[in-house]
Write a protein that holds these residues in place. Sequence first.
Motif: not given
Length: 277
Positions: A9-14, A32-34, A66, A86, A88
């Motif tokens: 899971y990605l919690n930042s821009d990249f 992935h959702n990114f 994604r 990664y 977003s």
Amino acid sequence: MESYQKRGYLNSDFRIFHLKDQVDTEFDYHTHNFHKITIFISGNVQYFIEGKTYTLNPYDIVLVNRNDIHCIQVDSSIPYERIIVYISPGFMEAYRTTEYNLAYCFEQAREKQSYVLRIPSLETSSLYKTTQRLERSFHDHEYAGSLYRQILFLEFMIQLNRATLKEGIEYLDTKLYNKKVLDIMNYIQDHLTETISMDSLASVFYLSKYHMMRLFKAETGVTIGHYITYRRLLLARRYIHSGMPITDACFACGFQSYSAFSRAYKQEFKEPPRKLK
């Protein structure tokens, strides 16, 4: 999930990593959702993306959109070195204007159904030089090293899209895929809002139903039924995100009942559809 799962899971821009290891884990099909970029540096690796198989060469660039279903196979006797990014979807949207679109290379990969880019002449390529600088930046412990790496990443994305637009880079035409399976995947995508049965699919492609189902699962890692459901759910998410009422989105993307849609949505995304609103 049947044969693949969501990972990370990605919690930042990249986020950007430089990894070198001898992988002794077999990777299952997953999504992935990114967006994900892998710059392959060394090792012996095969990438499987949306029904296609790629044997990588040094400095090949792998683009995974994604929600694309993918996995890798790694020779664990040889160190596997790569840069992984990664990204977003929101980050990509922030860099979309009438003048430029950093997501262009991803959009082209999906349109061409070719997910690996190869730099033809490494020595003379601006993209290759930028990639090398990005690679070296991981050993830079000077002031603001992480910020400098982010600036280099943006330069890399600009050079990547310039190379894509000028055809200074090759979308790899792999021979390692089953054309019939890709045709089935394209047919499903084009007829998502209609009723699709195994019998009707088999009839369209002149295949035995059970042979078709086994072939699809072997090539993609998922069953045909799950692939149809998954693509319909992604379409429903786009509809809901754009403001369509949830019930309307359910039926607009091909589900026959709201209860079946809600159950599949919660199983896939681990939350009810109303959370998206």
